[in-house]
Scaffold this active site. Sequence first.
Site, PDB file in Angstrom:
ATOM      1  N   ASN A 242       2.603 -29.345  -6.740  1.00  0.00           N
ATOM      2  CA  ASN A 242       3.278 -30.197  -6.008  1.00  0.00           C
ATOM      3  C   ASN A 242       2.868 -31.947  -5.773  1.00  0.00           C
ATOM      4  O   ASN A 242       2.794 -32.470  -4.869  1.00  0.00           O
ATOM      5  CB  ASN A 242       2.820 -29.798  -4.113  1.00  0.00           C
ATOM      6  CG  ASN A 242       3.690 -30.212  -3.276  1.00  0.00           C
ATOM      7  OD1 ASN A 242       3.163 -30.514  -2.114  1.00  0.00           O
ATOM      8  ND2 ASN A 242       5.024 -30.831  -3.484  1.00  0.00           N
TER       9      ASN A 242
ATOM     10  N   CYS B 162       4.425 -33.677  -9.108  1.00  0.00           N
ATOM     11  CA  CYS B 162       5.452 -34.235 -10.035  1.00  0.00           C
ATOM     12  C   CYS B 162       6.929 -33.615  -9.534  1.00  0.00           C
ATOM     13  O   CYS B 162       7.832 -34.294  -9.087  1.00  0.00           O
ATOM     14  CB  CYS B 162       5.053 -33.740 -11.398  1.00  0.00           C
ATOM     15  SG  CYS B 162       3.743 -34.405 -11.990  1.00  0.00           S
ATOM     16  N   ARG B 163       7.256 -32.295 -10.057  1.00  0.00           N
ATOM     17  CA  ARG B 163       8.412 -32.097  -9.767  1.00  0.00           C
ATOM     18  C   ARG B 163       8.911 -31.687  -8.288  1.00  0.00           C
ATOM     19  O   ARG B 163      10.168 -32.191  -7.961  1.00  0.00           O
ATOM     20  CB  ARG B 163       8.705 -30.498 -10.652  1.00  0.00           C
ATOM     21  CG  ARG B 163       8.681 -30.812 -12.133  1.00  0.00           C
ATOM     22  CD  ARG B 163       8.474 -29.472 -12.744  1.00  0.00           C
ATOM     23  NE  ARG B 163       7.500 -28.833 -12.457  1.00  0.00           N
ATOM     24  CZ  ARG B 163       7.072 -27.629 -12.819  1.00  0.00           C
ATOM     25  NH1 ARG B 163       7.962 -26.763 -13.736  1.00  0.00           N
ATOM     26  NH2 ARG B 163       5.961 -26.989 -12.507  1.00  0.00           N
ATOM     27  N   SER B 164       8.098 -30.950  -7.613  1.00  0.00           N
ATOM     28  CA  SER B 164       8.658 -30.734  -6.160  1.00  0.00           C
ATOM     29  C   SER B 164       8.794 -31.898  -5.322  1.00  0.00           C
ATOM     30  O   SER B 164       9.581 -32.242  -4.432  1.00  0.00           O
ATOM     31  CB  SER B 164       7.910 -29.466  -5.586  1.00  0.00           C
ATOM     32  OG  SER B 164       6.504 -29.692  -5.736  1.00  0.00           O
TER      33      SER B 164
ATOM     34  N   ASP C 148       8.058 -29.420 -16.509  1.00  0.00           N
ATOM     35  CA  ASP C 148       6.830 -30.239 -16.276  1.00  0.00           C
ATOM     36  C   ASP C 148       6.530 -31.456 -16.722  1.00  0.00           C
ATOM     37  O   ASP C 148       5.997 -31.299 -18.015  1.00  0.00           O
ATOM     38  CB  ASP C 148       5.675 -29.216 -16.005  1.00  0.00           C
ATOM     39  CG  ASP C 148       4.628 -29.661 -15.197  1.00  0.00           C
ATOM     40  OD1 ASP C 148       4.620 -30.987 -14.872  1.00  0.00           O
ATOM     41  OD2 ASP C 148       3.704 -28.820 -14.544  1.00  0.00           O
TER      42      ASP C 148
ATOM     43  N   CYS D  49       6.780 -26.158  -6.922  1.00  0.00           N
ATOM     44  CA  CYS D  49       6.221 -26.177  -8.200  1.00  0.00           C
ATOM     45  C   CYS D  49       4.803 -25.583  -8.378  1.00  0.00           C
ATOM     46  O   CYS D  49       4.267 -25.013  -7.369  1.00  0.00           O
ATOM     47  CB  CYS D  49       6.580 -27.587  -8.972  1.00  0.00           C
ATOM     48  SG  CYS D  49       5.529 -28.827  -8.405  1.00  0.00           S
TER      49      CYS D  49
END
Length: 152
Positions: free
Chosen positions: A6, A8-10, A119, A3
């Site tokens: 690195n 939140c999402r990934s 995000d 993302c």
Amino acid sequence: MVCLGNICRSPLAEGILQHKAHAAGLNWEVDSAGTGGWHVGQAPHRSSQKVARHYGIDISAQKARQFRPSDMMEFDIIYFMEEDNYLDARQMAGDMWDDSKARILLNELHPGSNKPVPDPYYGTEPDYHDVFHLISRACDAIIEKWKTENDI
């Protein structure tokens, strides 16, 4: 899993896919990175950690790192949370880019759509739950596809 930062999402995607792969008896190495380097060395966002823990996944030991061109050689498949991350990583990788390894994560649920994983960085806790569920469904699809392709 890649993302922007690195945090939140990934990290969620790394934790979810690693958890599901382990539960399926698959010995996969899952990692994550960001195209930006602002958070290198930091733990995942506290809301990502909280939501992951809520679903029985501990991502607290992860540390943010930046995407490296060598990731294209080290990993079989690299999933991107959105098309911008894909394009940034392609530019960063230069001659090491391998398009056959690069995928937009939600294309596992909606082939060819290039839909982004939202995000949640500036959002609320429910936004993190929504992102968790989207990623979780995509990870289920990844594992099912792999099992089908490998007759398991």
